[in-house]
Design an enzyme around this catalytic site. Sequence first.
Site, PDB file in Angstrom:
ATOM      1  N   ALA A  23      27.430   5.911  18.408  1.00  0.00           N
ATOM      2  CA  ALA A  23      26.821   4.727  17.805  1.00  0.00           C
ATOM      3  C   ALA A  23      25.398   5.048  17.379  1.00  0.00           C
ATOM      4  O   ALA A  23      24.647   5.663  18.132  1.00  0.00           O
ATOM      5  CB  ALA A  23      26.842   3.581  18.811  1.00  0.00           C
ATOM      6  N   CYS A 104      32.532   3.085  26.488  1.00  0.00           N
ATOM      7  CA  CYS A 104      31.158   2.651  26.204  1.00  0.00           C
ATOM      8  C   CYS A 104      30.550   1.949  27.424  1.00  0.00           C
ATOM      9  O   CYS A 104      31.110   0.983  27.950  1.00  0.00           O
ATOM     10  CB  CYS A 104      31.144   1.718  24.996  1.00  0.00           C
ATOM     11  N   LYS A 143      39.655   7.283  23.997  1.00  0.00           N
ATOM     12  CA  LYS A 143      38.543   8.057  24.568  1.00  0.00           C
ATOM     13  C   LYS A 143      38.070   7.325  25.811  1.00  0.00           C
ATOM     14  O   LYS A 143      37.706   6.149  25.752  1.00  0.00           O
ATOM     15  CB  LYS A 143      37.417   8.204  23.542  1.00  0.00           C
ATOM     16  N   ASP A 206      28.407  17.706  27.520  1.00  0.00           N
ATOM     17  CA  ASP A 206      27.459  18.773  27.854  1.00  0.00           C
ATOM     18  C   ASP A 206      27.710  20.094  27.145  1.00  0.00           C
ATOM     19  O   ASP A 206      27.375  21.156  27.691  1.00  0.00           O
ATOM     20  CB  ASP A 206      27.418  18.999  29.373  1.00  0.00           C
TER      21      ASP A 206
HETATM   22  C1  LIG Z   1      23.671   7.983  21.128  1.00  0.00           C
HETATM   23  C2  LIG Z   1      25.095   8.055  21.623  1.00  0.00           C
HETATM   24  C3  LIG Z   1      26.031   7.173  21.124  1.00  0.00           C
HETATM   25  C4  LIG Z   1      27.340   7.236  21.565  1.00  0.00           C
HETATM   26  N1  LIG Z   1      28.255   6.389  21.024  1.00  0.00           N
HETATM   27  C5  LIG Z   1      29.565   6.487  21.371  1.00  0.00           C
HETATM   28  C6  LIG Z   1      30.557   5.694  20.733  1.00  0.00           C
HETATM   29  O1  LIG Z   1      30.277   4.890  19.820  1.00  0.00           O
HETATM   30  N2  LIG Z   1      31.842   5.852  21.143  1.00  0.00           N
HETATM   31  C7  LIG Z   1      32.203   6.739  22.134  1.00  0.00           C
HETATM   32  O2  LIG Z   1      33.378   6.853  22.467  1.00  0.00           O
HETATM   33  N3  LIG Z   1      31.283   7.522  22.722  1.00  0.00           N
HETATM   34  C8  LIG Z   1      29.993   7.433  22.355  1.00  0.00           C
HETATM   35  N4  LIG Z   1      29.073   8.267  22.923  1.00  0.00           N
HETATM   36  C9  LIG Z   1      29.515   9.302  23.880  1.00  0.00           C
HETATM   37  C10 LIG Z   1      29.815  10.618  23.149  1.00  0.00           C
HETATM   38  O3  LIG Z   1      30.894  10.461  22.255  1.00  0.00           O
HETATM   39  C11 LIG Z   1      30.117  11.762  24.137  1.00  0.00           C
HETATM   40  O4  LIG Z   1      31.322  11.497  24.802  1.00  0.00           O
HETATM   41  C12 LIG Z   1      29.000  11.947  25.157  1.00  0.00           C
HETATM   42  O5  LIG Z   1      27.730  11.914  24.534  1.00  0.00           O
HETATM   43  C13 LIG Z   1      29.147  13.275  25.922  1.00  0.00           C
HETATM   44  O6  LIG Z   1      29.129  14.355  25.054  1.00  0.00           O
HETATM   45  P1  LIG Z   1      27.810  15.261  24.752  1.00  0.00           P
HETATM   46  O7  LIG Z   1      27.270  15.732  26.062  1.00  0.00           O
HETATM   47  O8  LIG Z   1      28.372  16.379  23.898  1.00  0.00           O
HETATM   48  O9  LIG Z   1      26.824  14.386  24.028  1.00  0.00           O
HETATM   49  C14 LIG Z   1      27.742   8.196  22.523  1.00  0.00           C
HETATM   50  C15 LIG Z   1      26.780   9.084  23.025  1.00  0.00           C
HETATM   51  C16 LIG Z   1      25.475   9.024  22.592  1.00  0.00           C
HETATM   52  C17 LIG Z   1      24.480  10.010  23.144  1.00  0.00           C
END
Ligand SMILES: Cc1cc2nc3c(=O)[nH]c(=O)nc-3n(C[C@H](O)[C@H](O)[C@H](O)COP(=O)(O)O)c2cc1C
Length: 329
Positions: A23, A104, A143, A206
Amino acid sequence: MQKKCFNIGGLRLANPVVLAPMAGITSLPYRRIMKEFGAALVFTEMVSCNGLVRDGRKTFELVRSCPEEAPLGIQVFGGEPEVVAEGVRRIEQYGALIDFNLGCPVSKVVRGEAGSALLRQPRRVAAIIGAMRRATDRPLTVKIRAGWDAASINFLEIGHIAQAEGADAITLHPRTRAQGFGGRADWDMIAQLKQALDIPVVGSGDIQTAEDALAMLDRTGCDAVMIGRGAYGNPWLIANILNLLEGRPTRSPSPAERLAVALRHLNYHRDYAGDRKTVFEMRKHLCWYSRGLPGSSDFRQQVNRTGQVDELIQLAESFFGGEEKADVC
Ligand SMILES: Cc1cc2nc3c(=O)[nH]c(=O)nc-3n(C[C@H](O)[C@H](O)[C@H](O)COP(=O)(O)O)c2cc1C
């Protein structure tokens, strides 16, 4: 390790690297950039099914797409089976795959009994996924997080429900809602989910380097990795994961390459949303593109004071293209 293509409900993906829905981040311009660097599948940010059934203009704006980013995954959220199903019917034509958000943690969403709040209501999860399955023939994914809190970790139960109700794949971000983004994502949970289910499992959490992505694939056996925050200002992460998967070395972008991609991103944003919104949105991205380069902290301050697109471009040109910058990644 070989680059592996894989299928989600008949949708063939060229490689096991997908862009996370985020988001406020994964708007069309951002997705286009990540697609250009090789992501096999990109996701919209989460889209409200309540907004869709109310015909909200801003909600439909989130599923605006272009042929270059195909295939597009559209992520929806909601709490009522019939509302979610109707939302899906209204947007399925805009995407190649529909994903349902069960992770979320944001209070506003959780208060509406959607997102991660649903992890506490497995029967409702079954009803929603079943209704979505009946509403669309598109590949359907979910998810999830590990559970609501440490005392109620139930990703295996929710995974089984999703599979039984017709989901074609599942993504796990192995943190609880209570954890938010704190601590480490527990990749062992991804391995457990992969062992337990027949449908493809995508691992999220991560991945900051190409080596991390290969480690997740290797340690968990997951079918694909999902890239979130690691690609902020760094679409080269995706290209480098593909490099490693194909036995090629990784490489860091030069400042000139960073500038070229940052400006292309900015121009996509101008076309997408006009100058005013572009300044507001691109500030953070330009800061991320500058990370690790000498002088980036001054650059960040200047960027955040800028109110005009042309000024932003000039600042970027003089920062990335100015005095010789070392290649840091
Ligand atoms: C700013 C932000 C917005 C996110 N928005 C969503 C979202 O809209 N839907 C969702 O399923 N996950 C959302 N996530 C989670 C990510 O899809 C992801 O699962 C999570 O950040 C872990 O992965 P990473 O460590 O690679 O960032 C969001 C994460 C962040 C940081």
